[in-house]
Structures are given as C-alpha cells and as structure tokens.
Design a protein around this motif. Structure first.
Motif, PDB file in Angstrom:
ATOM      1  N   MET B  33       0.825  -1.202   0.000  1.00  0.00           N
ATOM      2  CA  MET B  33       0.000   0.000   0.000  1.00  0.00           C
ATOM      3  C   MET B  33       0.856   1.247   0.000  1.00  0.00           C
ATOM      4  O   MET B  33       0.608   2.200  -0.729  1.00  0.00           O
ATOM      5  N   PHE B  40      -2.041   6.726  -4.114  1.00  0.00           N
ATOM      6  CA  PHE B  40      -3.312   6.524  -3.445  1.00  0.00           C
ATOM      7  C   PHE B  40      -3.444   7.478  -2.284  1.00  0.00           C
ATOM      8  O   PHE B  40      -2.473   8.094  -1.840  1.00  0.00           O
ATOM      9  N   ALA B  41      -4.666   7.493  -1.767  1.00  0.00           N
ATOM     10  CA  ALA B  41      -4.949   8.392  -0.648  1.00  0.00           C
ATOM     11  C   ALA B  41      -4.096   8.048   0.553  1.00  0.00           C
ATOM     12  O   ALA B  41      -3.684   8.915   1.327  1.00  0.00           O
ATOM     13  N   GLU B  42      -3.804   6.794   0.684  1.00  0.00           N
ATOM     14  CA  GLU B  42      -3.052   6.374   1.876  1.00  0.00           C
ATOM     15  C   GLU B  42      -1.693   7.016   1.927  1.00  0.00           C
ATOM     16  O   GLU B  42      -1.251   7.497   2.980  1.00  0.00           O
ATOM     17  N   THR B  49      -6.921   3.159   6.626  1.00  0.00           N
ATOM     18  CA  THR B  49      -8.158   2.822   7.345  1.00  0.00           C
ATOM     19  C   THR B  49      -8.519   1.383   7.103  1.00  0.00           C
ATOM     20  O   THR B  49      -8.449   0.899   5.981  1.00  0.00           O
ATOM     21  N   PHE B  50      -8.895   0.666   8.138  1.00  0.00           N
ATOM     22  CA  PHE B  50      -9.348  -0.718   7.994  1.00  0.00           C
ATOM     23  C   PHE B  50     -10.792  -0.802   8.466  1.00  0.00           C
ATOM     24  O   PHE B  50     -11.051  -1.121   9.637  1.00  0.00           O
ATOM     25  N   PRO B  51     -11.749  -0.565   7.639  1.00  0.00           N
ATOM     26  CA  PRO B  51     -13.151  -0.566   8.095  1.00  0.00           C
ATOM     27  C   PRO B  51     -13.623  -1.935   8.569  1.00  0.00           C
ATOM     28  O   PRO B  51     -14.650  -2.065   9.202  1.00  0.00           O
ATOM     29  N   GLU B  52     -12.876  -2.961   8.241  1.00  0.00           N
ATOM     30  CA  GLU B  52     -13.360  -4.283   8.634  1.00  0.00           C
ATOM     31  C   GLU B  52     -12.535  -4.919   9.731  1.00  0.00           C
ATOM     32  O   GLU B  52     -12.734  -6.083  10.059  1.00  0.00           O
TER      33      GLU B  52
END
Lengths: 733, 98
Positions: B33, B40-42, B49-52
């Motif tokens: 990443m 990328f935005a990261e 962000t890890f939404p899961e």
C-alpha cells in the motif's frame, strides 16, 4: 449496570460476513473497474488502497476470482487499444517518444494494479494456472500495442532508420533507443529477436556488404583493415550502449562475415599493399591488425599463414639459388640469418607469437635451405669466419647469441653429416694455424652441437682439441730433454695429430731444408722413445713458418709463410735464380700445391718476395724465379698466403661429396642391420621408411642407395629374401 | 518519533494507532500500500483505514509488529524499547460495554 437481570450469555461462533447480496460480485467489480480506469488516467489519488484491496480480496474469497480476472483482461485491453491509437497518431519524430512515454505509464499502472490484486495473484492464479497479473499486462501490451498493424512495422523501421543514421555519422538519441530496446527485451526474448534483432541483423548485413564493396574498390589493404576495425568497435559500442548484450556476438559475426571473410583472398593478395608488401616493409601495426581481424573468421589465419609461407619459400629459394649471392658464403649465411630475424620479429610483434606461424616459418626455412646443396658448407664457412675474426671484440653474451643463431640454421639442415665433414676440415685449419679468436667460443659451439646431435658427432672434434693440448705438453718435454744443443737453431713446434680424429689428407713427401730435417729427426726419435708402437707421418702441407729475410739496403722483414713456401724460399739462400723445374725437383712438392705456393710468393702485389720471369699471373713450367731484392712493405711482419678456409673449387667439392657418400654407406648398413635384427622379417617399403627415419638426424637417405645396401647385405649373408614373399627380407643371425 | 517515520492505522471503530513505518512494513499488504507507484490516498496522508478490522484485533496486530521487529533482528531495537501504542479516543466515538 443491573446485576439482577440474568441473561444467557452465549458466545457465538466467529462468522464472516455472509454475502446476501446477489449483485455483490457486480457491484464490487464495478468499484474495481472504476479504480482501474482512474489508475490509467493517473488519477488514483482519491482512491483508498485498502478499500480496493479488500474488495479484490473478498471477490476472490467468495469465488468470484474468474469474474475479476476476465474483467481485468477486458478493461486493460480496452485501455491499451486506446493507447495504441494515440501512439499511431503520433507524428514522425515524436513516435518513439510517445511510445516510450506510454510504456512507462503502462508499467506504472500495471504495478499499481498488481499491488491491489495481490491476493488474486497469490492464490487464485496459481491454482487455476492463469498468467500472473504482471505478465498478463506485458502480454496485452505486446498484443495490442506493439503488434498492432500500424505500429509494428513503423516501430521497426524507425529503429533501423536511426541506427542507419548513426552508422553514417549522425548523432541520435541513445537514451530513447535504450528504453525502447529494453521494452522489447522485457516483453520477452522472442519479441526482441523476432521484432527487432532478426531484421536488424539482415539490414546490417546488407549495409556492410555494400560498404565493404565500396571500400575495397577504393582503399588499399591497410586502410581497409583500419576501417573494418573501426566498424567492428563501433558495433560493439552500439550494443553496449543501447542494444541487448546477447546481440553482441551476432552483430560482430555479421561484420566479420561481410567485411572480412568475404574479401579475405582479395585483401591478402592485394597488389602493393597486401600481405606480401606488409611483410617486406615490416609494417608491424598493419600486420598486427590483420592478424587480430583475421583471427575472428574461419580460415582467416590459415590464409594469412599460407601466403606468408609461400612468400618465404619463394624469397628463400631465390636467395639460395641466386648465383650472385652464392659467391660469398659468409654474406650468404648472414643474409639467411637476417631473414630469420626479420620474420621472428614479425611473428613476435605482430602475430602474437603464434605457434602455427612459427612452425610455418621453420618448415619454409628447412625447405629452401636444403635446396642449395652447398648450404652445409657455407654455414661451416660462416662459423669459420666468425671464429677467426668476426667475433673479435664481441662480448661473451653476443658470441652466444650468434652461435645460437647458427645452431638454428644448423637444425634446418637435412645433410648434417656434410656439415660435420666441412666443419672438421675448417676446424683443423683453424687449430693448426692458430687462428681461432677464442677457445671458449669454439668449445661452446662444440657443446651446442653435442647437445643437438649427440656424443658421436663431436667426439672427433673434441679429440682434435685434446691433440692440440697434448702437443703443447709434448713440445715442452721435447725441449726440456734436448737441452742446449737445439737452443740456437730454428725453433720447432710440432703438433701431433691422432689420425682418426683429423680430416685425412694424403701426406706427400717433401724435402725439408737441411736445417730443419735434422731437428725433425730428433723429434721423431724423442717421440717414439716415449710412445712406442706408434708411427709418425709428417704433414708438411699443413704447417706454417716464420722466417726472417734481409732485403736490399738491409731491410729486415719477418715473413709468415706456409711450410711449402718456406722450403722454396730457403732454396734461395743458396741460389739467386731458380727455374720452376729446379724448385720442383729440390722440394718434391706436388704440382698443384707448388703452383699455388709460387703464385702467392711471386704474383701477389705487395707480397712478391720473388720475381717471376716472365711476369704473368699464372705459373707455367718454363718460368724462372728470382729473389726480389726490392721487396718493400710498410710492416715488419708480412703474412703471405695463409691457408685460410676457402670455398671449395669444383673438383674439391666433388671429392668431398664422394667421401661423404662413402661414409654414408656403412651408416645405412648399420641402420638396416639394427632394424632387421629387432624385427626379424620386414617388408621392403617398411625397411626403407624405418631406415630413413633412423638416419634422419644425420642426413636424408636415398631409397635407391638403401636398396643397394640391402643387396650388398644379402650378398654378404646378413639378410635373405623371404621364400614366400619376394618383397620381404629376413634377418640371418 | 518523527512524523515521517510513522503511519496511522485506523480501526473499524475509529481508533487510531500511530506506529513506526518500519513496524507497519512487516505486513506485506501495508507495505504494498505504502510503496505502490500509484498515488493513493493512503500514501498522501500517511493513514490507512481498515473498516473491517476491529480495534482489539488491530491492537494485537500492532503488538505483533513490534514483537516481530524485536525478535526477528535478534536483539532489542530502539523502537521496541520506546514503544507506545497510543490509543486515542476521538471525541465522537463511544466505547460501549454492556
């Protein structure tokens, strides 16, 4: 918190979120497709890697990998088709730049996509054996862009055009070339080879074919080779700069083939500038260049070597058969040594000390040296000259060098026994007249001959040296024993020679003047007293004498003459005028010797201690001789007619030849007997071959002669003809 | 720890874990990443962000990072000595326990 409420505490199994949405796959794919579009448009800043990665991960996990993969293929292909169109549209010069730019973009996008789809790459693809993402990207690029109709040929043509421009001297953008070529290499070696390398090699071959034809018409050999070398280096540099290194050997082969191999014969044989003229002018640089270039092609060096060999043989043959050159043996041998030096230098400087060339040189020398049958004699004369006066002020190392060179020529001789005979004769004369410069040099040469040919060759020569030394001791003993009686008479120096070692000469009798004959008798008695059982024969023809003569006005001179001449001159002590016949009778010297002796006493300007009547060059039987009172000379000591080694006259030569032939007969017979003894039965041809081989270090045996010897041995019952096979012989014990 | 050496990992509940980049790179995914060529935005904000992934899981993961750093190199490294895992409670999130 209310602790009174009791709730059943159930721990549920940890579950993944179950997919309930049937359109889940499509939705997820749409997200990813959108992402790919954005990536290609350089617009990924808005996206979240994590989200995309998670979506791809989920798709694969939920068994939608196939959809993902095929979707990827479709999307990429679509994008590449667009890119292809834009590349096609690029105008002339910017074509390559546009292509390069798009390629870089594609690579970057591909890496990004691969990162996002990493999970699929690692799990789905290996299990279904599909092409991984990165390779997929390259393949799609290749199929849609590089192999697109308009682009494929245009790309190739542009590249070839640029290379042609560079070959004709223009400067091109090498960095751009390098990137494009690298792109082709990355797409796969077959792409590089098919789409670029093969046509490149063909075009290059054509180019060099034309260029070499043009050059060879207008340049001479040296220039052409320089140009060829330059082109070769250029191509190597080109490969290192912007082509794949696997092409290096292929393109250099093309250059070698077109520029060198095709024109090999013409270059080497070129008039006034080819190999022969280079050799004659010692053009080391050109020769070195020719060697290194021709080494690259098949048969290149063979051609060079063959031409060089035939040239050396030609010039050598001319040298040895030229009657002018043959007049002065010392000059003759010196010329040979110079030629050898010249070619040795060429081979070591320009031809990298190549062994095959050295061998060719040796065989050529052997060939033409033996064309002239007098070569052994001449070499011996050369050595004689050097040992008499040529090495006078030369240092020890230089002496060694000269002798080594002579040995080199000696090795080329086929008839070494002829050389031995002449050498013995010349050595005898040198030793007896005391004319050798350096004893060490003599011994050194004998040592070299011994190393080369074995003990047999030099045993007699060493015997001669021994005799000289022994004689010195004998003389000391003689004078010691005689005491005062002979003290004021003429001084006698006797050399006692062992008959076997020294070259045999007939010793005709000669009347010594009375003063001397008494002294000689005394010596004879003394010697036979100490060595019983021996016989002494005086060899007056080999001796020398120093006499003091008084001329008109009391002029005294010391004359150094041969013993024969001494006998003649001492006759004039008792008479002023003598005829030829009187002299002959008094001295008993044989006719030819006497004539020669008188000639040198009377007819040589500056040395004429006798006057001849009538004055003429030749001696006839009716001449009369008078003591020349008016003889003058600048020097006190006058040397008259030293017995120097001369080139033999015809009859002498014949005689020596005959003697050599006679000597060979027993050697051949000994060889035959040796061979037959070990083999017992042998066929005629085999006998000839074996005998020739055995005798090769000494001389070249004549098959006819060998046959005669076999017949003679059969007569004497050493051999017999085999009963069954008429061509075989059997050894009789 | 300097800002450039760190990266923020955000859990599903919004907890932000600030860890060393070196530690985060232990994970291949995070490494890809952060080093991906596409911007990328990261990579722009230095946040992932890890939404899961829930907070507890993420916390364990961060601990694993440091443990891995410490023991795979065979000696105690600088950053494992000074490690703080700073859970910050953002204002608008509540941590319920029922």
């Amino acid at each position: 918190m209310d602790s009174q409420k009791k709730t059943n505490f159930q721990i549920e199994a940890f579950k993944h979120r179950v997919v309930v949405d049937p359109k889940y796959a499509d939705k997820t794919w749409k997200i990813l497709e959108h992402a790919i579009h954005e990536i290609y448009n350089q617009n990924a800043g808005e996206l979240s890697f994590e989200e995309l990665y998670r979506n791809a991960y989920n798709m694969v996990l939920h068994k939608f990998g196939e959809k993902l993969y095929s979707g990827l293929v479709a999307t990429m292909t679509a994008h590449l088709k667009e890119i292809s169109k834009s590349v096609e549209a690029a105008q002339g010069g910017s074509f390559l730049e546009v292509l390069n730019g798009k390629w870089n973009d594609h690579n970057k996008a591909l890496r990004t996509i691969r990162d996002i789809l990493m999970y699929m790459d690692r799990t789905f693809i290996p299990s279904t054996r599909k092409i991984p993402v990165h390779d997929l990207g390259l393949n799609l690029w290749r199929d849609n862009v590089i192999h697109a109709n308009n682009i494929q040929t245009r790309l190739l043509n542009t590249l070839l055009e640029l290379i042609l421009m560079e070959r004709t001297g223009e400067v091109i953008n090498r960095g751009l070339m390098r990137n494009i070529v690298k792109m082709l290499v990355d797409l796969g070696s077959s792409v590089y080879q098919e789409d670029f390398e093969k046509p490149f090699l063909e075009v290059s071959a054509d180019f060099y074919r034309v260029e070499s034809q043009r050059f060879i018409e207008c340049c001479d050999c040296g220039d052409y080779l320089k140009k060829a070398e330059r082109r070769l280096n250029e191509e190597v540099e080109r490969v290192s700069q912007y082509l794949d290194c696997s092409s290096e050997s292929k393109i250099t082969n093309v250059v070698d083939e077109e520029m060198i191999a095709n024109h090999m014969q013409r270059l080497v044989h070129m008039e006034n500038s080819g190999l022969v003229s280079m050799l004659l002018d010692d053009r080391y640089e050109d020769l070195g260049r020719m060697y290194s270039l021709f080494r690259r092609v098949v048969n290149g060096l063979n051609t060079v070597r063959d031409v060089m060999t035939s040239h050396i043989r030609e010039t050598g043959k001319q040298l040895v058969t030229d009657p002018e050159k043959v007049k002065d043996p010392v000059e003759f041998v010196q010329r040979l040594l110079d030629e050898k030096d010249k070619y040795d230098k060429i081979i070591s400087v320009a031809f990298n000390n190549d062994k095959t060339f050295q061998n060719a040189l040796n065989s050529s020398f052997e060939y033409f040296l033996n064309l002239n049958t007098r070569s052994p004699e001449f070499i011996s004369l050369f050595v004689d000259d050097k040992l008499r006066k040529g090495l006078k002020d030369v240092t020890e190392e230089d002496v060694e060098i000269v002798l080594d060179k002579v040995m080199m020529l000696f090795r080329y001789l086929q008839e070494k026994d002829v050389f031995e005979k002449y050498y013995k004769q010349h050595l005898a004369k040198r030793l007896l007249s005391g004319k050798t410069i350096s004893d060490d040099a003599e011994r050194s040469l004998i040592l070299k001959l011994k190393t080369e040919c074995g003990y047999q060759f030099t045993s007699k020569l060493e015997g001669m040296f021994m005799d000289m030394k022994t004689s010195q001791d004998t003389m000391q003993g003689f004078y010691a024993s005689q005491g005062a009686e002979v003290g004021d008479g003429p001084a006698l120096v006797v050399q006692v020679l062992t008959m076997g070692s020294w070259p045999t000469q007939p010793c005709p009798p000669c009347n010594l003047p009375s003063e001397l004959s008494m002294l000689c008798e005394r010596f004879r008695t003394y010697y036979l007293g100490t060595h019983t059982g021996r016989r002494l024969y005086w060899q007056i023809n080999m001796g020398t004498a120093d006499i003091k003569a008084t001329f008109w006005k009391g002029q005294k001179h010391e004359l150094n003459v041969s013993s024969y001449q001494m006998c003649v001159l001492l006759l004039f002590n008792n008479a002023d005028r003598l005829t030829y016949k009187e002299i002959e009778q008094a001295t008993q010297i044989p006719t030819t010797d006497l004539k020669r002796c008188l000639q040198s006493l009377a007819c040589v300007k500056g040395k004429n201690v006798l006057r001849k009547e009538p004055m003429s060059k030749d001696i006839s039987e009716d001449d009369a001789f008078l003591f020349n009172d008016k003889f003058t000379s600048k020097f006190y000591k006058v040397k008259i007619g030293t017995v120097a080694a001369q080139k033999e006259s015809e009859p002498e030569k014949q005689e020596t030849r005959q003697r050599v032939e006679e000597d060979r007969k027993p050697q051949i017979e000994a060889a035959i007997v040796r061979i037959m003894k070990s083999r017992r039965v042998l066929e005629h041809n085999s006998v000839i071959t074996e005998v020739t081989k055995q005798l090769q270090p000494r001389f070249l045996a004549n098959p006819v002669e060998i046959k005669k010897r076999i017949e003679s041995l059969i007569e004497r019952d050493f051999l017999e003809r085999d009963n069954t096979d008429r061509k075989s012989y059997r050894y009789l014990a | 720890m300097r800002k450039e050496d760190t990266v923020k990992l955000i859990s599903a509940e919004g907890f932000e874990f600030v860890v060393d980049k070196k530690a985060a790179m232990i994970s291949q995914t995070i490494r890809n990443m952060l080093t991906s060529p596409g911007s990328f935005a990261e990579t722009e904000h230095g946040e992932v962000t890890f939404p899961e992934i829930s907070t507890t899981i993420l916390e364990k993961i961060c601990q694993y990072f440091y443990w891995s750093l410490q023991y795979s190199s065979g000696k105690e490294t600088e950053c494992t000595k000074n490690r703080h895992v700073l859970p910050r409670v953002p204002g608008d999130q509540n941590y319920h326990c029922s």
